[in-house]
Design an enzyme around this catalytic site. Structure first.
Site, short mmCIF file in Angstrom:
data_model
loop_
_atom_site.label_atom_id
_atom_site.label_comp_id
_atom_site.label_asym_id
_atom_site.label_seq_id
_atom_site.Cartn_x
_atom_site.Cartn_y
_atom_site.Cartn_z
N GLY A 2 0.83 -1.20 0.00
CA GLY A 2 0.00 0.00 0.00
C GLY A 2 0.86 1.25 0.00
O GLY A 2 0.62 2.18 -0.74
N PHE A 3 1.88 1.24 0.87
CA PHE A 3 2.78 2.40 0.98
C PHE A 3 2.00 3.69 1.21
O PHE A 3 2.41 4.76 0.79
CB PHE A 3 3.70 2.49 -0.25
CG PHE A 3 4.41 1.20 -0.51
CD1 PHE A 3 5.45 0.80 0.32
CD2 PHE A 3 4.02 0.35 -1.53
CE1 PHE A 3 6.08 -0.42 0.13
CE2 PHE A 3 4.64 -0.87 -1.72
CZ PHE A 3 5.68 -1.26 -0.89
N ASN A 11 11.80 -7.75 15.23
CA ASN A 11 12.28 -8.80 14.34
C ASN A 11 13.31 -8.17 13.40
O ASN A 11 12.97 -7.45 12.47
CB ASN A 11 11.11 -9.40 13.54
CG ASN A 11 11.53 -10.55 12.66
OD1 ASN A 11 12.59 -10.53 12.03
ND2 ASN A 11 10.71 -11.59 12.63
N GLN A 64 12.38 -3.73 5.97
CA GLN A 64 11.68 -2.45 5.90
C GLN A 64 12.63 -1.34 5.47
O GLN A 64 12.29 -0.48 4.65
CB GLN A 64 11.08 -2.09 7.27
CG GLN A 64 9.84 -2.87 7.61
CD GLN A 64 8.70 -2.54 6.66
OE1 GLN A 64 8.32 -1.39 6.51
NE2 GLN A 64 8.19 -3.54 5.99
N ILE A 120 13.77 -3.44 18.54
CA ILE A 120 13.43 -4.05 17.26
C ILE A 120 12.82 -5.43 17.53
O ILE A 120 13.44 -6.27 18.19
CB ILE A 120 14.68 -4.16 16.36
CG1 ILE A 120 15.24 -2.76 16.06
CG2 ILE A 120 14.36 -4.91 15.07
CD1 ILE A 120 14.29 -1.81 15.36
N GLU A 169 8.80 3.71 7.66
CA GLU A 169 9.01 4.84 6.76
C GLU A 169 10.39 5.47 6.88
O GLU A 169 10.90 6.05 5.92
CB GLU A 169 7.94 5.90 7.03
CG GLU A 169 6.56 5.44 6.59
CD GLU A 169 5.46 6.32 7.16
OE1 GLU A 169 5.27 6.30 8.39
OE2 GLU A 169 4.82 7.04 6.39
N THR A 198 4.39 -5.85 5.76
CA THR A 198 5.43 -5.42 6.69
C THR A 198 5.89 -6.54 7.61
O THR A 198 7.06 -6.60 7.99
CB THR A 198 4.87 -4.32 7.58
OG1 THR A 198 3.61 -4.77 8.09
CG2 THR A 198 4.65 -3.04 6.81
N1 MCN Z 1 9.35 -3.71 13.06
C1 MCN Z 1 10.18 -4.31 13.98
N2 MCN Z 1 10.54 -3.63 15.12
C2 MCN Z 1 10.09 -2.37 15.34
C3 MCN Z 1 9.24 -1.74 14.41
C4 MCN Z 1 8.87 -2.46 13.28
O1 MCN Z 1 10.60 -5.44 13.78
N3 MCN Z 1 10.50 -1.72 16.42
C5 MCN Z 1 9.02 -4.38 11.76
C6 MCN Z 1 7.84 -5.32 11.84
O2 MCN Z 1 8.03 -6.35 10.91
C7 MCN Z 1 6.68 -4.43 11.40
C8 MCN Z 1 7.34 -3.53 10.37
O3 MCN Z 1 8.70 -3.39 10.81
O4 MCN Z 1 5.63 -5.17 10.85
C9 MCN Z 1 6.71 -2.15 10.19
O5 MCN Z 1 6.33 -1.63 11.43
P1 MCN Z 1 5.97 -0.09 11.69
O6 MCN Z 1 7.16 0.73 11.49
O7 MCN Z 1 5.25 -0.01 12.98
O8 MCN Z 1 4.96 0.30 10.50
P2 MCN Z 1 3.43 -0.11 10.35
O9 MCN Z 1 3.21 -1.45 10.88
O10 MCN Z 1 2.57 1.02 10.82
O11 MCN Z 1 3.33 -0.26 8.77
C10 MCN Z 1 3.11 0.84 7.92
C11 MCN Z 1 4.40 1.40 7.36
C12 MCN Z 1 4.09 2.52 6.48
S1 MCN Z 1 3.37 3.86 7.21
C13 MCN Z 1 4.29 2.43 5.12
S2 MCN Z 1 3.88 3.76 4.15
C14 MCN Z 1 4.86 1.25 4.56
C15 MCN Z 1 5.69 0.50 5.51
O12 MCN Z 1 5.12 0.35 6.71
N4 MCN Z 1 4.22 0.55 3.60
C16 MCN Z 1 4.69 -0.72 3.29
N5 MCN Z 1 6.34 -0.56 5.04
C17 MCN Z 1 5.79 -1.27 4.00
N6 MCN Z 1 6.27 -2.50 3.69
C18 MCN Z 1 5.64 -3.23 2.74
N7 MCN Z 1 6.12 -4.45 2.44
N8 MCN Z 1 4.55 -2.76 2.07
C19 MCN Z 1 4.07 -1.53 2.32
O13 MCN Z 1 3.00 -1.10 1.67
MO1 MOS Z 2 2.32 5.17 5.51
S1 MOS Z 2 2.42 6.54 4.02
O1 MOS Z 2 1.75 6.30 6.76
O2 MOS Z 2 0.92 4.27 5.11
#
Ligand code: MCN
Ligand code: MOS
Length: 733
Positions: free
Chosen positions: A233-234, A627, A634, A625, A700, A462
């Site tokens: 989705g991004f 994972n 990411q 972190i 992000e 993600t």
């Molecule tokens: N994670 C982790 N440890 C942390 C934080 C995150 O291991 N402390 C890993 C996890 O695997 C988690 C992933 O990173 O599922 C992303 O976590 P987070 O940063 O909390 O982001 P969100 O779950 O809110 O996901 C949305 C974010 C956004 S805003 C966009 S835009 C985006 C992104 O994630 N779009 C993506 N990464 C993407 N990755 C994929 N494959 N596809 C998208 O559309």
């Molecule tokens: Mo991310 S652009 O906040 O889905």
């Protein structure tokens, strides 16, 4: 409760990986119902004006066609609700006005997808054209302040700029970019009486439910939304777009389940984009490098009858210890498709301007670009003056410089070479905004000692399924095999968007709260149980491991979940809990998002204008972190997206018709494998202090800073300062 174990943190493989590789999961476009029919939209070929006539007779007579909906015969719909991302785009097919090229003007429903597509081409639309407003600097387009209160000012910028030893002023621009998740967006809608089930490629099931309910005037429980698997989705899956409403409307109209899958060109006009910007920065410093003032004004584009909260210039308020800062976001209304969020919305564009400007300033001051950043390090949150809940940006810089070999950088422009290639080193810093919102989760443990944890959240690729599975296992003291984590169903406890890199934090904290509540329920069950070694224990007295709750100080004294359930004749215990973000003022800390330092090496062929990026070092403070393998992936994805923004991605709109000229993956360029060199990702920092799980977002933060570091490296290599993205060959000749 338990201390961190090896279950979390380790690079556990994705729980859904084998299923996805085997094609065994159903994305929304794979969902099917008996009797399901297909919808295809008809889109406007002009950008502004009115529909003067619309002839559907030929289309209606075509094989398999069940209905053609236009503004003449479509039901009246309510506008969807407003939430923290702004309003829902206006509902489709409500009047004859055209606001942008590609706007839906009709939808055809037919037995087969190809019949719907063919009939959609047979709908004849007459238009009364108006002159569209399409350019960011067109004074005919209303220019207004970002309505989401994103502007801020501290100190006295004008006076400070007047007294600065050096003032750098420049204008930077970034192109419009379009989210291109691999999975085409699709909606399947199936009504059953007054209830509707919707399968959707969304980043936020709970929002689709609320929105569909409001648009169709239904009570929320009448709407059920599934998004078990989403092909990326991004950011484009954050809002509830018009095609979702079209599918639900079409299904209600024909009384059959309807599937609507967008084509790639339709994705370009229907699911948002990263708006283009023009940004002017004035930045003043003392000879020694201390920043005295930053003035940052951004203009971005926005659609008619829409709002977009995207804060672009705010980056200048949050990043450096500068006493006088003013940042303003302006928006120009144009006849363009609705923008939306695209990975690091606002930050992706704003960071390019700020980090380019700092680089330019470093040359004016004759200071190393990294030294300039260090000299203005924000020890406290510069806008609020509060201590950060965590911040390891200094370590990001230091570790990054070390791994990259920054000390080998020759300061002079054009001083480094590799054969015929000019070599440049560039860097940038990133202070990514914090975003963790309210979330709910439910956890239960059954007689066999296995747990089931769920929340309405989404996993857009993600790794949410995987990290929440790991976290649940840790919090309940179970093996991974004993836990199932489920999501993607709006009937599950309410969850926020996978957005703002905030889902892991929000959901992790909700999983923490529900698992803790569940353990408490087990303790309540045995509170006066003379047969229990846990009798009278409170949650703070115990820890969990090996499927047992036991005394914290004496692990031998405890019993298993199964034993408690069996003795009390219970099949299972369940607990649901919510987590809410703490108020900054209450806790006396500024909630810190992720931080990062990006280092890039570029090679430029001075005769051909070719630009190569052999290596990128990205050092990230993401708190704890969950994972490492997924988090790294990411960041790599963010680097690739950043290289896309820097070198390739540009949505081009025809200046007369407002038609997107490159609305396909042949003409809209994205990086391919051969464009990506070595990407070194390192995580530093400690668990964040603000939340029990201690994570910060990493989804992000990998993207912003990449474009600036590339542009800065290009200057170092060539002496050419490129202030507009994408950087193209002609700019390098
Ligand atoms: N994670 C982790 N440890 C942390 C934080 C995150 O291991 N402390 C890993 C996890 O695997 C988690 C992933 O990173 O599922 C992303 O976590 P987070 O940063 O909390 O982001 P969100 O779950 O809110 O996901 C949305 C974010 C956004 S805003 C966009 S835009 C985006 C992104 O994630 N779009 C993506 N990464 C993407 N990755 C994929 N494959 N596809 C998208 O559309
Ligand atoms: Mo991310 S652009 O906040 O889905």
């Amino acid at each position: 409760m338990t201390e961190p174990t090896t279950v979390v943190g380790a690079g556990v493989d994705r729980v859904d990986g084998p299923l996805k590789v085997a094609g065994a999961v159903a994305y929304p476009s794979d969902v099917s119902y008996p009797g399901m029919v297909h919808a295809a939209p008809v889109r406007s070929t002009i950008a502004a004006g009115r529909i003067s006539s619309i002839d559907t007779t030929a289309a209606e007579a075509m094989p398999g066609v069940l209905a053609v909906l236009t503004h003449h015969n479509a039901a009246r719909l309510n506008r969807g609700p407003e939430n923290n991302l702004g309003p829902t785009p206006p509902p489709p097919l409500q009047d004859d006005r055209i606001r942008h090229n590609g706007q839906y003007v009709a939808v055809v429903v037919a037995e087969r997808p190809y019949q719907a597509a063919a009939a959609a081409r047979a709908v004849t639309v007459g238009y009364e054209r108006a002159d569209p407003v399409l350019e960011i600097d067109d004074p005919r387009g209303e220019l207004r302040t970002n309505p989401f209160d994103t502007d801020a000012e501290r100190g006295d910028v004008a006076t400070a700029l007047g007294s600065a030893d050096v003032v750098h002023e420049a204008t930077y621009s970034t192109a419009e970019n379009t989210n291109n998740p691999l999975g085409l967006f699709a909606t399947v809608a199936a009504w059953d009486g007054d209830q509707v089930t919707v399968h959707d490629a969304t980043q936020w099931t709970s929002n689709v439910r609320t929105t569909v309910a409001e648009v169709f005037g239904l009570p929320e429980p009448a709407v059920r939304v599934y998004a078990k698997y989403v092909g990326g989705g991004f950011g484009s899956g954050l809002r509830v777009w018009q095609h979702v409403i079209l599918a639900v409307l079409a299904a209600r109209t024909v009384g059959r389940p309807v599937k609507l899958v967008l084509s790639r060109p339709e994705m370009f006009t229907g699911v948002g984009h990263r708006p283009d910007t023009v940004q002017t920065i004035r930045i003043g410093a003392r000879r020694t490098g201390e920043l005295v003032a930053i003035d940052h004004e951004s203009v971005q584009t926005v659609a008619m009858e829409d709002e977009n909260p995207e804060p672009v210039a705010a980056v200048s308020g949050n990043s450096y210890a500068c006493p006088n800062v003013a940042h303003r976001d302006r928006q120009r209304r144009l006849n363009i498709p609705c923008p939306g969020s695209m990975r690091a919305p606002g930050e992706a564009q704003g960071n390019f301007a700020l980090e380019s400007a700092l680089d330019e300033l470093s040359y004016r001051l004759n200071l190393d670009p990294l030294t300039l950043r260090m000299r203005n390090y924000a020890e406290t949150q510069p806008q609020y003056g509060l201590p950060w809940s965590s911040k390891a940006l200094r370590e990001c810089y230091e570790v990054g410089a070390e791994r990259f070999g920054w000390s080998r950088r020759e300061p002079g422009v054009g001083a480094m070479r590799d054969g015929r290639w000019l070599v440049g080193y560039g860097m940038a810093g990133v202070s990514y905004l914090w975003w963790q919102v309210r979330c709910e989760a439910r956890a239960s443990i059954g007689r066999d000692g296995t747990a089931y944890v769920s929340s309405a959240a989404t996993d857009i690729g993600t790794g949410t399924y995987t990290v929440m599975w790991q976290l649940s296992a840790e919090l309940l003291g179970l093996e991974l095999e004993q836990v199932r984590f489920d999501l993607g169903d709006s009937e599950m406890p309410w969850a926020p968007q996978a957005g703002g890199s905030g889902l892991t934090g929000a959901l992790g904290n909700a999983v923490y709260a529900s698992c803790r509540e569940l353990v408490r329920r087990f303790l309540d069950t045995v509170v006066d149980d003379p047969g229990s070694p846990l009798r009278g224990c409170t949650i703070d007295d115990v820890a969990v491991s090996g499927g047992r709750i036991h005394h914290r100080a004496n692990p031998g004294q405890g019993e298993s979940y199964s034993a408690i359930l069996a003795r009390h004749g219970l099949d299972e215990l369940t607990a649901q809990a919510a987590s809410a973000p703490p108020e900054a003022q209450q806790v006396g800390m500024a909630p810190a998002g992720a931080f990062a330092a990006k280092f890039v090496e570029v090679h430029v062929d001075p005769d051909l204008g070719l630009l190569r990026i052999p290596r990128v070092v990205s050092v990230i403070d993401g708190g704890r972190i969950l994972n490492e393998k997924l988090a790294r992936s990411q960041i790599i994805g963010g680097v690739v997206g950043g290289i896309g923004q820097a070198l390739f991605e540009e949505t081009r709109t025809d200046a007369r018709t407002g038609r997107i000229a490159n609305a396909n993956l042949g003409d809209y360029l994205v990086p391919v494998h051969a464009d990506i060199g070595e990407v070194d990702v390192v995580f530093v920092g400690a668990p964040d202090r603000l939340t029990p799980v201690g994570t910060k977002g990493v989804g992000e933060v990998g993207l912003p800073g990449v474009a600036a570091a590339i542009a800065n490296a290009v200057y170092h290599a060539t002496g050419k300062r490129i202030r507009s993205l994408p950087i193209t060959i002609d700019q390098l000749l």
